[in-house]
Design an enzyme around this catalytic site. Structure first.
Site, PDB file in Angstrom:
ATOM      1  N   SER A 126      26.835  34.320 -30.514  1.00  0.00           N
ATOM      2  CA  SER A 126      25.866  34.508 -31.788  1.00  0.00           C
ATOM      3  C   SER A 126      24.649  34.955 -31.397  1.00  0.00           C
ATOM      4  O   SER A 126      23.627  35.436 -32.359  1.00  0.00           O
ATOM      5  CB  SER A 126      25.896  33.536 -32.561  1.00  0.00           C
ATOM      6  OG  SER A 126      25.037  32.175 -32.185  1.00  0.00           O
ATOM      7  N   THR A 180      23.068  32.439 -35.327  1.00  0.00           N
ATOM      8  CA  THR A 180      21.984  32.594 -34.958  1.00  0.00           C
ATOM      9  C   THR A 180      21.093  31.448 -34.322  1.00  0.00           C
ATOM     10  O   THR A 180      21.740  30.599 -34.417  1.00  0.00           O
ATOM     11  CB  THR A 180      20.969  33.054 -36.307  1.00  0.00           C
ATOM     12  OG1 THR A 180      21.606  34.222 -36.785  1.00  0.00           O
ATOM     13  CG2 THR A 180      19.636  33.125 -36.116  1.00  0.00           C
ATOM     14  N   THR A 234      19.104  36.414 -32.575  1.00  0.00           N
ATOM     15  CA  THR A 234      20.247  36.515 -32.737  1.00  0.00           C
ATOM     16  C   THR A 234      20.939  37.748 -32.760  1.00  0.00           C
ATOM     17  O   THR A 234      20.105  38.778 -32.306  1.00  0.00           O
ATOM     18  CB  THR A 234      20.565  36.166 -34.619  1.00  0.00           C
ATOM     19  OG1 THR A 234      21.861  36.349 -34.996  1.00  0.00           O
ATOM     20  CG2 THR A 234      19.881  37.793 -35.256  1.00  0.00           C
ATOM     21  N   ARG A 287      22.286  47.764 -38.743  1.00  0.00           N
ATOM     22  CA  ARG A 287      22.039  46.727 -39.573  1.00  0.00           C
ATOM     23  C   ARG A 287      21.235  45.652 -39.252  1.00  0.00           C
ATOM     24  O   ARG A 287      21.275  45.234 -37.811  1.00  0.00           O
ATOM     25  CB  ARG A 287      23.415  45.898 -39.930  1.00  0.00           C
ATOM     26  CG  ARG A 287      23.360  45.039 -41.036  1.00  0.00           C
ATOM     27  CD  ARG A 287      23.302  43.610 -40.265  1.00  0.00           C
ATOM     28  NE  ARG A 287      23.279  42.318 -41.293  1.00  0.00           N
ATOM     29  CZ  ARG A 287      23.152  41.079 -40.909  1.00  0.00           C
ATOM     30  NH1 ARG A 287      22.828  40.804 -39.646  1.00  0.00           N
ATOM     31  NH2 ARG A 287      23.410  40.096 -41.534  1.00  0.00           N
ATOM     32  N   VAL A 288      20.184  45.347 -40.186  1.00  0.00           N
ATOM     33  CA  VAL A 288      19.288  44.369 -39.564  1.00  0.00           C
ATOM     34  C   VAL A 288      19.370  43.033 -40.584  1.00  0.00           C
ATOM     35  O   VAL A 288      19.442  43.461 -41.863  1.00  0.00           O
ATOM     36  CB  VAL A 288      17.665  44.831 -39.637  1.00  0.00           C
ATOM     37  CG1 VAL A 288      16.777  43.654 -39.290  1.00  0.00           C
ATOM     38  CG2 VAL A 288      17.631  45.826 -38.872  1.00  0.00           C
ATOM     39  N   GLY A 289      19.310  42.134 -40.098  1.00  0.00           N
ATOM     40  CA  GLY A 289      19.612  40.742 -40.880  1.00  0.00           C
ATOM     41  C   GLY A 289      18.137  39.986 -41.090  1.00  0.00           C
ATOM     42  O   GLY A 289      17.006  40.904 -41.093  1.00  0.00           O
ATOM     43  N   ASP A 290      18.156  39.015 -41.625  1.00  0.00           N
ATOM     44  CA  ASP A 290      16.647  38.360 -41.904  1.00  0.00           C
ATOM     45  C   ASP A 290      16.136  37.661 -40.701  1.00  0.00           C
ATOM     46  O   ASP A 290      14.782  37.530 -40.761  1.00  0.00           O
ATOM     47  CB  ASP A 290      17.014  37.179 -42.935  1.00  0.00           C
ATOM     48  CG  ASP A 290      18.092  36.099 -42.197  1.00  0.00           C
ATOM     49  OD1 ASP A 290      18.792  36.520 -41.172  1.00  0.00           O
ATOM     50  OD2 ASP A 290      18.049  34.871 -42.556  1.00  0.00           O
ATOM     51  N   THR A 335      19.543  30.244 -40.623  1.00  0.00           N
ATOM     52  CA  THR A 335      20.819  30.984 -40.034  1.00  0.00           C
ATOM     53  C   THR A 335      21.750  31.348 -41.124  1.00  0.00           C
ATOM     54  O   THR A 335      21.510  30.584 -42.348  1.00  0.00           O
ATOM     55  CB  THR A 335      21.469  30.041 -38.948  1.00  0.00           C
ATOM     56  OG1 THR A 335      21.725  28.788 -39.700  1.00  0.00           O
ATOM     57  CG2 THR A 335      20.600  29.753 -37.693  1.00  0.00           C
ATOM     58  N   GLY A 336      22.713  32.108 -40.945  1.00  0.00           N
ATOM     59  CA  GLY A 336      23.589  32.425 -42.088  1.00  0.00           C
ATOM     60  C   GLY A 336      23.278  33.706 -42.478  1.00  0.00           C
ATOM     61  O   GLY A 336      22.930  34.449 -41.989  1.00  0.00           O
ATOM     62  N   GLY A 389      22.341  36.737 -43.682  1.00  0.00           N
ATOM     63  CA  GLY A 389      21.002  37.315 -43.711  1.00  0.00           C
ATOM     64  C   GLY A 389      20.703  38.143 -44.953  1.00  0.00           C
ATOM     65  O   GLY A 389      19.513  38.200 -45.392  1.00  0.00           O
TER      66      GLY A 389
HETATM   67  N1  GLY Z   1      21.014  35.180 -39.992  1.00  0.00           N
HETATM   68  C1  GLY Z   1      21.363  36.015 -39.244  1.00  0.00           C
HETATM   69  C2  GLY Z   1      21.638  37.486 -39.701  1.00  0.00           C
HETATM   70  O1  GLY Z   1      22.213  37.576 -40.805  1.00  0.00           O
HETATM   71  O2  GLY Z   1      21.820  38.508 -39.130  1.00  0.00           O
END
Ligand code: GLY
Length: 362
Positions: A87, A207, A225, A235-238, A258-259, A261
């Site tokens: 991850s 993450t 992450t 794609r970009v997460g949080d 985590t989780g 995003g």
């Molecule tokens: N929390 C990590 C992501 O969604 O990329």
């Protein structure tokens, strides 16, 4: 939708984590957000559950006098370097083209600075690059090709981050494509049966977030992450978004996530958690409030169950200036890693908004 935390569960998990809880609606004195005196500094490191080694390393460095951010980055580098953690970093599960793309952010409380990279390829330790963005540029976030070039300018070596294990996982996913991907056909807001790409057995948002308070009482944090497995390239997460996947205010505390995003990008929960703590909420209460906020904001039918609850999970980790810490997730069963000065870190239970119901067997 009315959401309530079960009080007994809340207090139980607070006690398990070894910190003070809430009595009635009143906060105990220890919940004060006033800055602590130097003598009272309690170094603490918290992280997501995959950070047992990371938190132990960070605490070891903090006890030798290291700055919290240096210690945290050294800690999460262990996870980034680990090919078995699918991850984060090396061995992270790739995007839908089979390419590993990493996101990371850091925030340094005492100087109020931050740095981040997103969608960076071929660099094992995005957390180190995020720290360099903070230290050696006038920017906060650099993405994609520019982030790679910036890292190479600072001497980072390009590496293939795809391990045989993560390549095989990707191939299996590719060969079993169905409606479990992120490409949604035209649909209305009420649609339930599309975009079910949230099945945890095949996708994950793994993450590591790690936050610490050092011997000087300074607070920092880092989130790193490989993001959502099999994501659309780019794609970009949080995680690299300050305020969403990480936030630090040296006067009040730090929080990270985590989780899923996407949910956190829409709620900017980490800055909210720090804000809730500045208003006197304990770290755990503040994390629960962030979970409630996400549950309240999630309205798309494809993302909620028959009771209106999010089908996905998001977990938060937080600590305050006094060294109190906590974690909470939308769904029960979560854990987090913590170290308050021991050689080995331990796992504690995260509080939660909803209890997972046992699956009916048929
Ligand atoms: N929390 C990590 C992501 O969604 O990329």
């Amino acid at each position: 939708m009315h959401i309530s935390i079960r009080r007994r569960d809340f207090i139980k998990s607070a006690a398990a984590a070894g910190f003070s809880a809430v009595v009635g609606d009143k906060l105990l004195a220890s919940e004060s957000s006033l800055p602590q005196s130097k003598a009272a500094v309690k170094p603490v490191v918290v992280s997501s559950a995959n950070g047992l080694q990371a938190t132990a390393k960070a605490m070891e460095m903090i006890q030798q006098g290291a700055d919290a951010l240096d210690a945290i980055v050294a800690g999460v580098n262990i996870v980034e370097d680990d090919p078995k953690d699918n991850s984060v970093g090396y061995g992270g599960i790739p995007n839908e083209d089979g390419v590993v793309e990493l996101d990371a952010s850091v925030m340094h409380g005492p100087t109020g600075r931050g740095g981040a990279v997103a969608s960076i390829r071929n660099i094992k330790n995005p957390s180190k690059v995020a720290k360099l963005v903070m230290e050696r540029t006038d920017h906060v976030l650099i993405v994609g090709e520019g982030a790679l070039r910036f890292a190479k300018a600072h001497g980072f070596k390009e590496e293939n981050l795809l391990t045989e294990e993560s390549r095989e996982l990707w191939l299996k996913w590719k060969e079993n494509l169905s409606k479990d991907d992120d490409w949604l056909p035209p649909h209305d807001f009420e649609s339930k049966d599309i975009g079910e790409g949230l099945k945890s057995y095949i996708r994950n948002y793994g993450t590591i977030n790690c936050d610490a308070i050092d011997l000087k009482g300074n607070i920092s944090g880092c989130t790193t992450t490989s993001g959502l497995s099999y994501k659309i390239p780019g794609r970009v997460g949080d995680s690299p978004i300050l305020g969403a996947g990480l936030y630090v205010d040296n006067e009040f505390g730090a929080a990270g996530s985590t989780g899923r995003g996407e949910a956190n990008l829409l709620s900017c929960s980490s800055v909210m958690i720090v804000e809730y703590m500045s208003q006197g909420k304990s770290p755990e209460q503040a994390c629960i409030m962030a979970c409630e906020r996400i549950a309240r904001q999630t309205k798309e039918k494809r993302l909620i169950d028959e009771k209106g609850r999010p089908k996905f999970d998001v977990r938060f980790y937080a600590l305050n200036k006094k060294g109190d810490f906590g974690s909470a997730s939308i769904w029960s069963g979560g854990k987090f890693a913590v170290n308050t000065g021991e050689k080995q870190s331990r796992l504690a239970e995260s509080a939660y908004l909803y209890k997972r119901e046992p699956r009916a067997s048929n």
